[in-house]
Design a protein around this motif. Structure first.
Motif, PDB file in Angstrom:
ATOM      1  N   LEU A  51       0.798  -1.098  -0.005  1.00  0.00           N
ATOM      2  CA  LEU A  51       0.411   0.413   0.347  1.00  0.00           C
ATOM      3  C   LEU A  51       0.943   0.797  -0.084  1.00  0.00           C
ATOM      4  N   ASP A  52       1.880   1.214   0.493  1.00  0.00           N
ATOM      5  CA  ASP A  52       2.847   2.666   0.770  1.00  0.00           C
ATOM      6  C   ASP A  52       2.721   2.916  -0.479  1.00  0.00           C
ATOM      7  N   ARG A  53       3.713   2.030  -1.264  1.00  0.00           N
ATOM      8  CA  ARG A  53       4.307   1.741  -2.246  1.00  0.00           C
ATOM      9  C   ARG A  53       3.263   2.169  -3.079  1.00  0.00           C
ATOM     10  N   LEU A  54       2.569   1.999  -3.279  1.00  0.00           N
ATOM     11  CA  LEU A  54       1.113   2.320  -4.283  1.00  0.00           C
ATOM     12  C   LEU A  54       0.808   3.901  -4.215  1.00  0.00           C
ATOM     13  N   LYS A  55       0.500   3.966  -3.233  1.00  0.00           N
ATOM     14  CA  LYS A  55       0.024   5.467  -2.635  1.00  0.00           C
ATOM     15  C   LYS A  55       1.652   6.229  -2.984  1.00  0.00           C
ATOM     16  N   GLN A  56       2.533   6.703  -3.001  1.00  0.00           N
ATOM     17  CA  GLN A  56       3.541   6.559  -3.496  1.00  0.00           C
ATOM     18  C   GLN A  56       3.932   6.895  -5.043  1.00  0.00           C
ATOM     19  N   ILE A  57       3.285   5.417  -5.673  1.00  0.00           N
ATOM     20  CA  ILE A  57       3.375   5.617  -7.447  1.00  0.00           C
ATOM     21  C   ILE A  57       2.559   7.060  -7.322  1.00  0.00           C
ATOM     22  N   ASN A  97      -5.538   7.342  -1.753  1.00  0.00           N
ATOM     23  CA  ASN A  97      -5.168   8.294  -2.920  1.00  0.00           C
ATOM     24  C   ASN A  97      -5.509   8.448  -4.061  1.00  0.00           C
ATOM     25  N   PHE A  98      -5.964   7.082  -4.314  1.00  0.00           N
ATOM     26  CA  PHE A  98      -6.647   6.438  -6.002  1.00  0.00           C
ATOM     27  C   PHE A  98      -7.965   5.786  -5.323  1.00  0.00           C
ATOM     28  N   PRO A  99      -8.608   5.964  -6.823  1.00  0.00           N
ATOM     29  CA  PRO A  99      -9.830   5.734  -6.739  1.00  0.00           C
ATOM     30  C   PRO A  99     -10.238   4.379  -6.270  1.00  0.00           C
ATOM     31  N   TYR A 100     -10.904   3.264  -5.872  1.00  0.00           N
ATOM     32  CA  TYR A 100     -11.392   2.213  -5.056  1.00  0.00           C
ATOM     33  C   TYR A 100     -12.650   1.363  -5.603  1.00  0.00           C
ATOM     34  N   LEU A 101     -12.840   0.734  -6.451  1.00  0.00           N
ATOM     35  CA  LEU A 101     -14.358   0.301  -6.823  1.00  0.00           C
ATOM     36  C   LEU A 101     -14.333  -0.782  -6.328  1.00  0.00           C
ATOM     37  N   ARG A 102     -15.605  -1.301  -6.776  1.00  0.00           N
ATOM     38  CA  ARG A 102     -15.717  -2.951  -6.404  1.00  0.00           C
ATOM     39  C   ARG A 102     -17.086  -3.297  -7.534  1.00  0.00           C
TER      40      ARG A 102
END
Length: 182
Positions: A51-57, A97-102
């Motif tokens: 998660l931290d790496r994805l948020k940083q990207i 910090n990015f969209p999260y969809l179902r």
């Protein structure tokens, strides 16, 4: 290969987001030069470690014509921690910090050919799949990353260069599919 092949168009989708809006892949493709569709789940330890790496990207590339879109396709009847309400709590708690969809029907996961959480599908602005696979080769040791597959693919995509490594094995947990009837 099951699902979307490298160099072919990814399936369009319309999915509900934790912001209570419907998100259309086509709208993101109009706005961004690159979109990283990443299959996630709330309880997967691999997702947690990335998660931290994805948020940083997302922070590093969002202002440069790129966005991540997280999609949860896990069967919430078997795994209640992946329900839509739990996704909202997870996103707030983890400060996504990015969209999260179902993807409750799992149609999007099937069309993409996703099998793992986390698994990423990098699309160019035309919706063509340019990279699929893992984020990097070190799910448990961010300090030990030697090849940041996703980050390097995004850099190449945004600079108009060929992506050197187009496919890798995603490291994670299997998507929890709906149980078939008797």
């Amino acid at each position: 290969m099951i699902g979307t092949a490298i160099g072919s168009h990814a399936p369009d989708f319309e999915l509900p987001g934790i912001d209570d809006r419907v998100h259309h892949l086509a709208r993101y493709l109009e706005e961004y030069r690159g979109v990283g569709v990443i299959f996630l789940s709330n309880h997967c330890r691999y997702v947690q470690s990335y998660l931290d790496r994805l948020k940083q990207i997302q922070m590093d590339f969002n202002g440069k014509g790129f966005t991540l879109i997280g999609i949860n396709s896990n069967d919430a009847s078997q795994y209640p921690e992946d329900s839509f309400e739990q996704m909202k709590s997870f996103a707030q708690e983890k400060d996504l910090n990015f969209p999260y969809l179902r993807d409750a029907t799992q149609d999007v996961a099937h069309c993409f050919g996703a099998t793992t959480t986390p698994e990423v599908f990098l699309l160019d602005g035309e919706g063509i799949l340019r990279y699929r696979g893992g984020i990097d080769e070190q799910p448990d040791r961010p300090e030990g990353v030697k090849v940041a597959y996703l980050r390097e693919a995004i850099i190449s995509l945004l600079s108009g260069e060929a992506i050197a490594i187009e496919s890798t094995e995603a490291i994670g947990s299997s998507i929890k599919w709906h149980q078939k009837g008797p």
